[in-house]
Design a protein around this motif. Structure first.
Motif, PDB file in Angstrom:
ATOM      1  N   LEU A   5       8.037  44.164 -40.944  1.00  0.00           N
ATOM      2  CA  LEU A   5       7.788  44.986 -39.759  1.00  0.00           C
ATOM      3  C   LEU A   5       8.828  44.748 -38.675  1.00  0.00           C
ATOM      4  CD1 LEU A   5       3.909  44.918 -39.233  1.00  0.00           C
ATOM      5  CD2 LEU A   5       5.296  46.666 -40.341  1.00  0.00           C
ATOM      6  N   GLY A   6       9.936  44.124 -39.033  1.00  0.00           N
ATOM      7  CA  GLY A   6      10.957  43.807 -38.045  1.00  0.00           C
ATOM      8  C   GLY A   6      11.630  45.053 -37.486  1.00  0.00           C
ATOM      9  N   PRO A  63      -4.418  45.291 -36.020  1.00  0.00           N
ATOM     10  CA  PRO A  63      -4.257  46.330 -37.045  1.00  0.00           C
ATOM     11  C   PRO A  63      -2.807  46.826 -37.123  1.00  0.00           C
ATOM     12  CG  PRO A  63      -6.278  46.704 -35.806  1.00  0.00           C
ATOM     13  CD  PRO A  63      -5.562  45.570 -35.123  1.00  0.00           C
ATOM     14  N   GLY A  64      -2.227  46.689 -38.309  1.00  0.00           N
ATOM     15  CA  GLY A  64      -0.862  47.145 -38.524  1.00  0.00           C
ATOM     16  C   GLY A  64       0.227  46.216 -38.030  1.00  0.00           C
ATOM     17  N   VAL A  65      -0.144  45.018 -37.542  1.00  0.00           N
ATOM     18  CA  VAL A  65       0.844  44.051 -37.041  1.00  0.00           C
ATOM     19  C   VAL A  65       0.649  42.749 -37.808  1.00  0.00           C
ATOM     20  CG1 VAL A  65       1.745  42.802 -35.039  1.00  0.00           C
ATOM     21  CG2 VAL A  65       0.812  45.110 -34.765  1.00  0.00           C
ATOM     22  N   TYR A  66       1.644  42.331 -38.563  1.00  0.00           N
ATOM     23  CA  TYR A  66       1.454  41.188 -39.450  1.00  0.00           C
ATOM     24  C   TYR A  66       2.794  40.573 -39.819  1.00  0.00           C
ATOM     25  CZ  TYR A  66       2.794  44.829 -42.746  1.00  0.00           C
ATOM     26  OH  TYR A  66       3.476  45.841 -43.376  1.00  0.00           O
ATOM     27  N   LEU A  67       2.723  39.369 -40.380  1.00  0.00           N
ATOM     28  CA  LEU A  67       3.851  38.729 -41.046  1.00  0.00           C
ATOM     29  C   LEU A  67       3.431  38.424 -42.476  1.00  0.00           C
ATOM     30  CD1 LEU A  67       5.120  36.180 -38.338  1.00  0.00           C
ATOM     31  CD2 LEU A  67       6.347  38.201 -39.172  1.00  0.00           C
ATOM     32  N   THR A  68       4.338  38.607 -43.414  1.00  0.00           N
ATOM     33  CA  THR A  68       4.035  38.333 -44.809  1.00  0.00           C
ATOM     34  C   THR A  68       4.552  36.954 -45.203  1.00  0.00           C
ATOM     35  OG1 THR A  68       6.108  39.204 -45.685  1.00  0.00           O
ATOM     36  CG2 THR A  68       4.332  40.798 -45.272  1.00  0.00           C
ATOM     37  N   GLN A  69       4.144  36.487 -46.375  1.00  0.00           N
ATOM     38  CA  GLN A  69       4.661  35.221 -46.884  1.00  0.00           C
ATOM     39  C   GLN A  69       6.175  35.293 -47.039  1.00  0.00           C
ATOM     40  OE1 GLN A  69       2.844  31.971 -48.041  1.00  0.00           O
ATOM     41  NE2 GLN A  69       4.919  31.781 -47.240  1.00  0.00           N
ATOM     42  N   SER A  70       6.683  36.438 -47.477  1.00  0.00           N
ATOM     43  CA  SER A  70       8.130  36.616 -47.593  1.00  0.00           C
ATOM     44  C   SER A  70       8.810  36.532 -46.232  1.00  0.00           C
ATOM     45  CB  SER A  70       8.436  37.966 -48.254  1.00  0.00           C
ATOM     46  OG  SER A  70       9.826  38.190 -48.312  1.00  0.00           O
TER      47      SER A  70
END
Length: 609
Positions: A400-401, A484-491
């Motif tokens: 999401l960057g 909602p819709g704002v996150y960081l993934t493990q990657s």
């Protein structure tokens, strides 16, 4: 044949990969500069999204990988359009209509140069009165010969020569033929002796300061009395050829026209940005521009192939520090080495010029852009290094960057009940810029949502929060959602880890080489938009620098751009810059035996027990 339409632009092509068509079709040159492609067009970042209408033509079907990368896009489209990745979309026949995502033309947020003028300026270019000998039939002196008679070098730009010739001709028509000399004014570069402008009477001169970053470009106009007339920040159009300098080098090496293409894109974008600023400020075009960037960006701007920087022994075509051969009005800041460019040298000089008391301090200087540049100042000497931090803190390679445009999340804080988000423009969140990424990472670490190894903790019993449904780490341990819709993934976390480890290891090696411990640093100066926007507690918590320095941090804004403005306005600054260039020493981190070991050590976050 295929007809491609983008707004009021259109071109016929033979078809093929959409991103490559946009890159190589001149009519789309400006548009392609607004399409991010951090992965260089390899289909892994999902950032080169573009709306495609193939109802009157044929395009390749959406692939599974492409669909996954586009699955979280929420922006709605007009009927007939679908989201595609430009690098994965093949156009085959007919007419294909395109639309860029909303917000691609936004002016970027972030730091710009602070006020940099002292009470009295000593500009790089000054007015000088000249008494030109009246040319006659018997002695038809050229303008250049006339200037030499006045004690000037005779070097003159074409623009200044045309103006001076017109003024001299008009003055000769107005004065009696018995008059032997005509008095006029010329603007002379105090370093090179080149005549840059001419006038009947002196008028305020304007200079441009340009910080040419890998991701963004900051430009500003400054009157010769030190007044800042205006500034703006926009995306570096060469970002469509990759997020980092290595990607740009690769493109320059692979495509015989790559260097010229990227050079033209950047020059035009800067020309357009300065023209817009000039129009907003009474039409005063800059008489010169002072430009600083990392060595790769300066090479590309000057039209020099940066290929030697990309492989051992990492040498440059030029260290710059002079006006361009093709443009005497443009000064390119001196670079210390392949990966320590004019931006950090300009910034280092500005730190000492802006606050002279820093000359007696020990300073850690961090410019944490795509190319992490580091400096330590002690006892009047600078040590510089660079580390391949990657573009994570500028939003690239983060799912999401995004840059600090409208909707970018800049702050994430747990308020005891939920995560409170702050966005650029106070609108709905559209993604995460650098400071939001860092905040999110620190919240995950401090609340138990991730451990010291960077692994997302999917067991709520280990968390120190009780979030509402849907907030926190998912049951697969792959995504941490803040809203909602704002996150960081493990990657994403792995990208942050590698960037953090490279910077932290580089800082420790540089301090060791300077013979100091972290505790001996008097001030940490954080430069650039990332440094301007981040929360210091988050930066220290994640480990960008030792926690003992948390209360000694100063966000200095865009010190590179400020240095460019100071170069234009102040001779003492120009002398400091030359001292930095002469006395600064470059440390190649990859040649340091302990860097690799420290890098692996810093991959683990340091958490409080």
């Amino acid at each position: 044949m295929v007809t491609i339409r983008l707004g009021n632009l259109a071109a016929e092509t033979e078809g093929g990969n959409l991103l490559e068509i946009l890159r190589h079709t001149p009519v789309f040159a400006e548009a392609v500069g607004r399409i991010a492609s951090p992965c260089g067009g390899h289909g892994t970042c999902g950032k080169c999204r573009i709306a495609v209408n193939g109802q009157n033509g044929t395009v390749s079907p959406l692939t599974e990988g492409e669909a996954k990368l586009l699955s979280r896009v929420t922006e709605t489209l007009p009927d007939g359009y679908v989201w595609r990745l430009a690098c994965r979309c093949e156009v085959m026949d007919g007419t294909i209509a395109l639309r860029l995502p909303e917000g691609e033309n936004d002016t970027l947020g972030g730091a710009q140069a602070s006020y940099t003028a002292a009470e009295k300026t000593t500009p790089w270019i000054l007015w000088q009165e000249v008494c030109l000998t009246r040319p006659t039939l018997e002695n038809p002196l050229s303008v250049t010969e006339n200037l030499q008679k006045c004690g000037l070098s005779g070097k003159i730009t074409a623009r200044a020569s045309n103006i001076l010739t017109a003024l001299l001709t008009a003055a000769m028509d107005k004065t009696p033929r018995s008059t032997d000399a005509v008095s006029l004014w010329v603007a002379v570069n105090t370093d090179t002796g080149v005549v840059m402008d001419a006038a009947e009477e002196p008028h305020p001169l304007v200079g441009a300061a340009v910080d040419l970053g890998t991701t963004t470009v900051a430009v500003s106009l400054w009157a010769d009395d030190g007044t800042r007339l205006g500034g703006t920040v926009f995306a570096n159009p060469s970002r469509s050829y990759g997020a980092d300098v290595i990607s740009r080098i690769s493109y320059a090496m692979e495509d015989p026209e790559g260097t010229e293409v990227m050079s033209t894109l950047m020059q035009k974008a800067i020309d357009d940005g300065l023209a817009s600023l000039a129009a907003e400020n009474g039409g005063s075009s800059p008489v010169c521009r002072i430009l600083a960037g990392n060595a790769v960006m300066e090479h590309l701007y000057a039209g020099l192939n940066p290929a030697p920087i990309g492989k051992v022994p990492f040498y440059t075509q030029s260290r710059f520090g002079a006006v361009m051969d093709t443009d005497p009005a443009t000064f390119l800041a001196p670079a210390a080495a392949s990966y320590v460019g004019g931006d950090i040298l300009m910034g280092a000089a500005w730190l000492l010029w802006d606050r002279p008391e820093r000359k007696a301090k020990t300073i850690l200087f961090l410019d944490l852009g795509t190319n992490g540049e580091l400096g330590v100042y002690k006892d009047g000497k600078w040590l510089f290094a660079a580390t391949a931090a990657g573009p994570a803190f500028e939003g690239a390679h983060i799912e999401l960057g995004m840059p600090a445009t409208r909707g970018a999340v800049t702050r994430i804080k747990w308020d005891g009940e939920k995560f409170a988000l702050t966005t650029v423009g106070d609108g709905a969140p559209a993604g995460l810029c650098g400071s939001g990424i860092l905040d999110g990472m620190w919240q995950m670490l401090s609340l138990g949502l991730a451990d010291e190894y960077g692994s997302l903790a999917d067991d709520p019993d280990d968390w120190s929060i009780v979030p509402e449904e849907g907030i926190g780490v998912d049951e697969d341990g792959e995504v941490c959602t803040f809203a909602p819709g704002v996150y960081l993934t493990q990657s994403d976390v792995r990208q942050i880890q590698t960037a953090r480890a490279a910077i932290a290891a580089g800082v420790e090696v540089l301090c060791r080489k300077a013979g100091i411990s972290a505790e001996e640093v008097d001030e940490v100066c954080l430069a650039g938009s990332f440094g301007h926007g981040l929360d210091v507690a988050s930066a220290a918590g994640v480990g960008l620098f030792p926690r003992c320095l948390e209360n000694r941090v100063t966000a200095v804004g865009n010190s590179s751009e400020a240095g460019c403005a100071a170069f234009w306005l102040h001779r003492p600054f120009r002398e400091i810059l030359e001292d930095v260039r002469q006395a600064g020493k470059y440390i190649e981190l990859s040649a340091e035996a302990d860097f690799g070991e420290l890098y692996m050590e810093k991959m683990c976050f340091e958490l409080d027990e």
